[in-house]
Design a protein around this motif. Structure first.
Motif, short mmCIF file in Angstrom:
data_model
loop_
_atom_site.label_atom_id
_atom_site.label_comp_id
_atom_site.label_asym_id
_atom_site.label_seq_id
_atom_site.Cartn_x
_atom_site.Cartn_y
_atom_site.Cartn_z
N CYS A 50 -4.16 -4.56 -0.35
CA CYS A 50 -4.05 -3.17 -0.79
C CYS A 50 -2.63 -2.92 -1.25
O CYS A 50 -1.69 -3.03 -0.45
N ALA A 52 -1.22 -0.15 -2.06
CA ALA A 52 -0.66 1.08 -1.51
C ALA A 52 -0.16 0.87 -0.08
O ALA A 52 0.91 1.35 0.29
N CYS A 53 -0.95 0.16 0.71
CA CYS A 53 -0.60 -0.02 2.13
C CYS A 53 0.07 -1.36 2.39
O CYS A 53 0.49 -1.65 3.50
N CYS A 64 -9.95 -0.27 1.19
CA CYS A 64 -8.95 -0.16 2.24
C CYS A 64 -9.33 0.96 3.20
O CYS A 64 -9.65 2.06 2.78
N CYS A 67 -6.40 4.00 2.87
CA CYS A 67 -6.17 4.82 1.67
C CYS A 67 -7.42 4.92 0.80
O CYS A 67 -7.40 5.60 -0.21
ZN LIG Z 1 -4.61 0.98 1.48
#
Ligand SMILES: [Zn+2]
Ligand SMILES: [Zn+2]
Lengths: 156, 389, 166
Positions: A50, A52-53, A64, A67
């Motif tokens: 992921c 974003a994470c 995910c 998110c």
């Molecule tokens: Zn994520």
């Protein structure tokens, strides 16, 4: 299988010995299929990251949990990892696919951010410990199944 | 005063017989994302998630344990509901109760089924008490076969009338891009020549096994008005259950006459001042596992008098262009991902009120719509939806 | 666990589907009310129901609580007649997977709702397999397994209902 009913000794109650036997299929989907095909064809353990994470999921999954992002960045992780925890199962149940005792382990593969549930083998239960370094042992005949990894064995 | 509850987001997958490209959770995620897109919300806005399917019908116990991420429920309140065929309706009811009680302002409700993974008839048979059900391995089909025979014998209907219902369903399904079976049936004979499953029920008389999911976002009045200009209000609902293998004992043992539908309608109509459903309601999306059951339901839901259901289809009353359209989406004989099916009924009725049903939009104005669900031994859930409260 | 036939589609990606079929065994207790039905069937070739002390309705399957009155049923048992009339029936044309047997199976006997002569509805099978001869209203009688050792399987101690010659 013929089902039978028998009277419970000393009681006015009867016991029906039955089964529920229905053929089912697990559909791995595109992401799960790629994970299994990589195991089968290339002996590679693949995850999804992921962005974003910054978390790598093993086995690969498409979404995910934090998110809700759609994950499409594939990364190969190591077939070596660290035992996070384990348990030894001595009780035989018909649904289990391998011989007993089964040593279950949760293994964090190098490069992964999640635990990977599998089995531990070629190890004396007395020698087991959390933090032990292990390595995947692949089967010779692989068919696109999580059991294409036979188990994880201690690193020499 | 309980909070009013509106449907503010609607999403469904396309429905089909087999989806190899997605796992069960991934398929559900498609509907969740579609509902979020429809409402222009992010998953972070959703406070609680309620979902359900016919657990074990696809061999997966505790499906929730493998799909928290995919349904956007991770770390949130919510739970899974399973009430058999009415599961999807119970899930919507659950979300409604939570919002109307003031516990949450924004919840997601989801129904799903991926029937390419299991055997539905076997699973239904397994659900019955072994003493009474063994050897009666006909699942739901046998039950609806007995109903069909009763209807055929007592109502004055001919097999042709059931076939006309199937043709209507197929015509409508052909206008609905999400529908599973879009066969392009041309004539009554095509239906009447399809093979028997359980006599006198034919293959084309009965619903298919579909894969699909449907999600709704429900909001309190305050939030709904901020989020959308086209809320669809859940004006009222009614839930009535009974017990299998006693179904007949409360009334007709063939299940043709059903206690729960009778009671549910009586309560819902009375509370809402409905005296002539066909006038007071503009359209209905009903849960008809078979075309025969649709004729039965016309009568049970009081869309017409007893033994007159077949006359409605004969006169075209329930066609999309008719006076009282029923199942413009194509209904359950075209699409049946069981856990999702009742959610789809509510979703399709809501889309008609919003005017967003696309090619199968009813041309007349829809202000009030009804959605129904049926399951187990004729359990009944009814919803009344309105454009304005 | 076995993988489904490995044939790859000529076009498009390969998708993995894993078949599994693990019978889940269970032991299901009748409880003492249904147990009474089992005992009477095995010992006496009798069909019994229990009677509500309030509304006097006879219930089969028997129940500890009257579904109508919601009162304790007590222990008032009534022998049911073994003759009745076919109320409704159907038969399986297409063999379906039976989870109890674990195979595709079609009961060769038509399934029926039988209105017993005391007004209780009872579901069982009909001996008559000739579709042309099946019709509602036909008078029928229960046929029991004669061997004591074979009985003890509850309502399945009745093989089927046989058409009565008028
Ligand atoms: Zn994520
Ligand atoms: Zn009573």
């Amino acid at each position: 299988m013929q089902t039978v009913t028998e009277k419970l000794e000393g009681m006015d109650v009867w016991i029906y010995h039955g089964q529920i036997n229905i053929p089912n299929t697990y559909s791995a989907g595109a992401v799960g299929s790629r994970f299994l095909i990589e195991l089968r064809d290339k002996k590679r353990i693949m995850g999804t990251r992921c962005p974003a994470c910054n978390r790598v999921y093993i086995p690969a999954r498409s979404i995910c949990k934090d998110c809700f992002g759609q994950l499409d960045e594939w990364v190969e992780v190591s077939s070596k990892g660290t035992v996070l925890t384990y348990a030894i199962d001595y009780e035989v149940k018909p649904i289990q696919p391998v011989e007993h005792p089964i040593i279950y382990g949760i293994i964090q593969l190098d490069g992964a951010d999640t635990g990977f549930v599998h089995m531990l083998g070629e190890v004396d239960p007395e020698q087991l410990r959390v933090g032990m370094r292990v390595q995947a042992v692949f089967k010779k005949e692989r068919e696109g199944n999580i059991l294409d990894i036979k188990y994880f064995k201690p690193l020499a | 005063m309980p909070n009013r509850v509106a449907i503010i987001g609607i999403g469904q997958t396309y429905h089909t017989g087999r989806r190899d490209d997605v796992s069960q959770p991934e398929m559900v995620a498609e509907a969740v994302r579609a509902a979020l897109t429809d409402a222009q919300l992010s998953i972070k806005d959703i406070e609680a998630v309620f979902f359900g399917n016919m657990e074990t019908f696809e061999g997966i116990y505790l499906p929730d344990h493998g799909m928290t991420a995919e349904v956007g429920a991770f770390g949130k309140p919510g739970f899974k509901v399973n009430t058999g065929g009415t599961t999807g309706a119970s899930v919507v009811a659950e979300g409604f109760y939570m919002v109307t009680a003031g516990l949450y302002d924004l919840v997601m409700v989801i129904g799903f089924e991926k029937q390419d993974c299991g055997d539905t008839t076997a699973a239904i048979t397994a659900a019955a008490v072994p003493t009474w059900a063994k050897g009666a391995a006909t699942g739901a089909i046998g039950e609806f076969a007995k109903q069909a025979l009763s209807y055929l014998e007592t109502s004055g209907a001919k097999e042709e009338h059931a076939a006309m219902v199937r043709l209507k369903a197929d015509r409508n399904a052909c206008r609905n891009p999400y529908a599973h079976l879009r066969l392009g049936l041309k004539s009554i004979d095509e239906v009447l020549q399809s093979p028997y499953l359980v006599w006198p029920l034919r293959l084309l008389d009965f619903c298919p096994q579909s894969c699909g999911a449907c999600a709704l976002i429900l909001a309190s009045e305050q939030r709904a008005k901020k989020i959308t200009k086209k809320p669809v209000w859940i004006a009222d609902l009614e839930v009535v259950h009974q017990e299998p293998f006693r179904a007949g004992i409360f009334g007709d043992p063939t299940g043709k006459e059903t206690y729960t539908q009778h009671v549910a309608c009586e309560r819902l109509y009375k509370r809402n001042g409905i005296t002539n459903p066909r006038k007071d309601i503009d359209m209905a999306e009903i849960y008809e596992p078979s075309n025969w059951e649709e004729l039965n339901l016309y009568e049970h839901l009081h869309f017409c008098d007893k033994n007159e259901g077949w006359k409605l289809i004969e006169k075209g009353v329930t066609e999309i262009e008719g006076e009282f359209p029923v199942n413009p989406s194509g209904g359950v004989t075209a699409t049946n991902p069981i856990g999702a099916t009742p959610v789809i009924r509510v979703a399709e009725a809501a889309l008609q009120i919003r005017g967003d049903a696309g090619e199968h939009q009813i041309t007349k104005d829809i202000n009030t719509a009804m959605a129904t669900a049926l399951g187990g031994p004729n359990w009944t859930v009814l919803f009344l939806l309105k454009r304005s409260m | 666990m076995v993988k489904e036939s490995p044939k790859k589609k000529a076009e498009g990606p390969e998708y993995i589907r894993i078949k599994f079929n693990a019978p889940r065994l269970y032991n299901w207790s009748t409880g003492k009310y249904l147990g009474k039905v089992y005992a009477e069937a095995k010992e006496n070739k009798k069909l019994v129901g229990n009677r509500c002390p309030q509304c006097k309705e006879i219930w089969l399957p028997p129940t500890p609580v009257c579904p109508k009155c919601k009162v304790d049923m007590g222990w008032d048992w009534v022998e049911l007649p073994q003759t009745g009339a076919v109320y409704q029936y159907t038969y399986l044309v297409y063999p379906l997977w039976d989870p109890h047997y674990g195979e595709k199976w079609a009961n060769p006997y038509p399934s029926a709702i039988i209105l017993l002569d005391n007004g209780v509805y009872y579901r069982h099978w009909l001996e008559e397999k000739d579709k042309e001869k099946l019709k509602a209203g036909t008078r029928v009688q229960a046929v029991w397994k004669e061997d004591y050792e074979e009985r003890g399987q509850g309502v399945q101690d009745i093989l089927y209902f046989r058409t009565l010659e008028e």
